[in-house]
Design a protein around this motif. Sequence first.
Motif, short mmCIF file in Angstrom:
data_model
loop_
_atom_site.label_atom_id
_atom_site.label_comp_id
_atom_site.label_asym_id
_atom_site.label_seq_id
_atom_site.Cartn_x
_atom_site.Cartn_y
_atom_site.Cartn_z
N LYS A 1 0.84 -1.32 0.18
CA LYS A 1 -0.05 0.07 0.01
C LYS A 1 0.88 1.23 0.09
O LYS A 1 0.45 2.34 -0.57
CB LYS A 1 -0.68 0.01 1.35
CG LYS A 1 -2.12 0.82 1.07
CD LYS A 1 -2.98 0.71 2.68
CE LYS A 1 -3.94 1.81 2.70
NZ LYS A 1 -4.88 1.95 1.63
N LYS A 2 1.90 1.23 0.65
CA LYS A 2 2.84 2.39 0.85
C LYS A 2 3.42 2.61 -0.58
O LYS A 2 3.80 4.00 -0.73
CB LYS A 2 4.05 2.01 1.59
CG LYS A 2 4.30 2.54 2.88
CD LYS A 2 5.58 2.11 3.45
CE LYS A 2 5.65 1.41 4.66
NZ LYS A 2 7.00 0.89 5.21
N HIS A 3 3.45 1.75 -1.49
CA HIS A 3 3.95 2.10 -2.76
C HIS A 3 2.94 2.01 -3.83
O HIS A 3 3.29 2.15 -5.19
CB HIS A 3 5.07 1.00 -3.07
CG HIS A 3 6.24 1.06 -2.22
ND1 HIS A 3 7.12 1.68 -2.39
CD2 HIS A 3 6.67 0.19 -1.04
CE1 HIS A 3 8.01 1.77 -1.25
NE2 HIS A 3 7.67 0.45 -0.72
N GLY A 4 1.68 2.14 -3.34
CA GLY A 4 0.41 2.10 -4.46
C GLY A 4 0.41 0.77 -5.29
O GLY A 4 -0.05 0.64 -6.29
N PHE A 5 0.92 -0.31 -4.66
CA PHE A 5 0.75 -1.58 -5.19
C PHE A 5 -0.61 -2.36 -4.78
O PHE A 5 -0.87 -2.16 -3.65
CB PHE A 5 2.26 -2.43 -5.02
CG PHE A 5 3.25 -2.32 -5.56
CD1 PHE A 5 3.29 -1.02 -6.63
CD2 PHE A 5 4.32 -2.74 -5.18
CE1 PHE A 5 4.58 -0.86 -7.25
CE2 PHE A 5 5.62 -2.48 -5.84
CZ PHE A 5 5.78 -1.42 -6.97
N ARG A 6 -1.01 -3.01 -5.76
CA ARG A 6 -2.17 -3.93 -5.31
C ARG A 6 -1.83 -5.37 -5.45
O ARG A 6 -1.10 -5.40 -6.45
CB ARG A 6 -3.41 -3.38 -5.94
CG ARG A 6 -3.83 -2.21 -5.11
CD ARG A 6 -5.29 -1.90 -5.68
NE ARG A 6 -5.99 -0.76 -5.05
CZ ARG A 6 -5.60 0.71 -5.19
NH1 ARG A 6 -4.79 0.98 -5.96
NH2 ARG A 6 -6.01 1.60 -4.49
N GLY A 7 -2.77 -6.09 -5.02
CA GLY A 7 -2.33 -7.82 -5.56
C GLY A 7 -3.53 -8.62 -5.30
O GLY A 7 -4.60 -8.08 -5.26
N VAL A 8 -3.30 -9.75 -5.61
CA VAL A 8 -4.25 -10.94 -5.68
C VAL A 8 -4.35 -11.90 -4.66
O VAL A 8 -3.22 -12.30 -4.48
CB VAL A 8 -4.28 -11.72 -6.89
CG1 VAL A 8 -5.42 -12.61 -7.22
CG2 VAL A 8 -3.93 -10.66 -8.23
N PHE A 9 -5.20 -12.10 -3.81
CA PHE A 9 -5.24 -12.88 -2.52
C PHE A 9 -6.04 -14.22 -2.79
O PHE A 9 -7.39 -14.09 -2.73
CB PHE A 9 -5.52 -12.45 -1.36
CG PHE A 9 -4.48 -11.09 -0.94
CD1 PHE A 9 -3.64 -11.40 0.04
CD2 PHE A 9 -4.91 -9.85 -1.79
CE1 PHE A 9 -2.69 -10.41 0.16
CE2 PHE A 9 -3.75 -8.74 -1.38
CZ PHE A 9 -2.77 -9.11 -0.24
N PHE A 10 -5.31 -15.30 -3.13
CA PHE A 10 -6.03 -16.79 -3.34
C PHE A 10 -6.37 -17.56 -1.99
O PHE A 10 -5.29 -17.88 -1.43
CB PHE A 10 -5.21 -17.43 -4.20
CG PHE A 10 -5.23 -17.24 -5.67
CD1 PHE A 10 -6.50 -17.06 -6.48
CD2 PHE A 10 -4.06 -16.68 -6.28
CE1 PHE A 10 -6.45 -16.58 -7.75
CE2 PHE A 10 -4.15 -16.15 -7.52
CZ PHE A 10 -5.20 -16.09 -8.26
N ILE A 11 -7.51 -17.40 -1.71
CA ILE A 11 -8.02 -17.81 -0.45
C ILE A 11 -8.39 -19.29 -0.35
O ILE A 11 -9.16 -19.80 -1.13
CB ILE A 11 -9.34 -16.98 0.23
CG1 ILE A 11 -8.87 -15.66 -0.01
CG2 ILE A 11 -9.85 -17.46 1.40
CD1 ILE A 11 -7.87 -14.98 0.81
N MET A 12 -7.83 -19.98 0.75
CA MET A 12 -8.13 -21.24 1.13
C MET A 12 -9.26 -21.22 2.24
O MET A 12 -8.73 -20.59 3.36
CB MET A 12 -6.87 -22.03 1.57
CG MET A 12 -7.00 -23.38 1.88
SD MET A 12 -5.33 -24.06 2.23
CE MET A 12 -4.70 -22.94 3.73
N THR A 13 -10.46 -21.36 1.84
CA THR A 13 -11.39 -20.91 2.75
C THR A 13 -11.52 -21.67 3.95
O THR A 13 -11.98 -21.12 5.21
CB THR A 13 -13.10 -21.12 2.20
OG1 THR A 13 -13.09 -22.34 1.73
CG2 THR A 13 -12.93 -19.93 1.25
N VAL A 14 -11.05 -22.91 4.29
CA VAL A 14 -11.07 -23.80 5.49
C VAL A 14 -10.26 -22.92 6.52
O VAL A 14 -10.55 -23.23 7.57
CB VAL A 14 -10.45 -25.00 5.30
CG1 VAL A 14 -8.73 -25.01 5.06
CG2 VAL A 14 -10.73 -26.07 6.33
#
Length: 288
Positions: free
Chosen positions: A149-162
């Motif tokens: 966030k500090k650098h204005g970056f965003r990402g993708v979070f692949f969630i394992m719901t368990v």
Amino acid sequence: MIKLLSISGWIAFFLFAACHSASNDKNPSKTDSNTKSVTVKTGYPENVASLPVPDAATILHRKEVPILCYHQIRDWRPTDSKTAKNYIVPINVFLEHIRMLADSGYHTILPDQLYAYLVRGDSLPSKPIMLTFDDTDLDQYTIAYPEMKKHGFRGVFFIMTVSLGKTHYMSKEQVKSLFDDGNVIGSHTWDHHDVRAYKEDDWIKQIDNPTKQLFSITGKPIRYFAYPFGLWNKQAIPELKKRSFIAAFQLNEKRDEQDPLYTIRRIIVPGAWSPATLHKWIVRDFNY
Ligand SMILES: [Zn+2]
């Protein structure tokens, strides 16, 4: 047990894959501040899921974008095996990776941008890179997210719901807050079983139910999937298509010749890679 599964599965760690997420805003031409905020929130100013998909050769011909995959971001412990250290990135190393990317002029892109580039040839920012995070580890929220966030970056979070809400993992509220801040939430199954072994009930348990849960958290359709261990087979692809995923991310195997969008590549960044090593790899393999 989940950790063991993850660890044993990440034997081959030089990999690629990718992900995407869809938005519902259909007005890409407006530039007022209201539209801008929608664009940031969803990653792309239109619903890319409705774009026509060209033939596979067209997609395969486009230059690949480096897509990095991180798991745990924490300092090594004496009990960590050599294999484990390939996907446990010490905190300072991770921070240095992000600073290097920012200082070198890289721009993070999100799956909708990648998808529009692959299917329609949309232009990407200069030095594009995608940052992805698997397995729902809490340090992705506490360490990775603030630094990005500090650098204005965003990402993708692949969630394992368990894992949602369990010790050392993210809560539903934390996943929601990542989403609300413009990151993309993708599916990484219920408990990390290999898709190649799924029978009918497994598709419901591992894919359908988690998709519903992630939708209930974010309020947005879940369009992007990351294969556990990066492992896939041809039988899995129509199952993902049926379930409205528009792209799926593997690791470093050859992309499928018929369905490259469902075999997008990414690399697990080993914990021993210095920022210079990471930079060299991006330049050497992608010429970015
Ligand atoms: Zn995983």
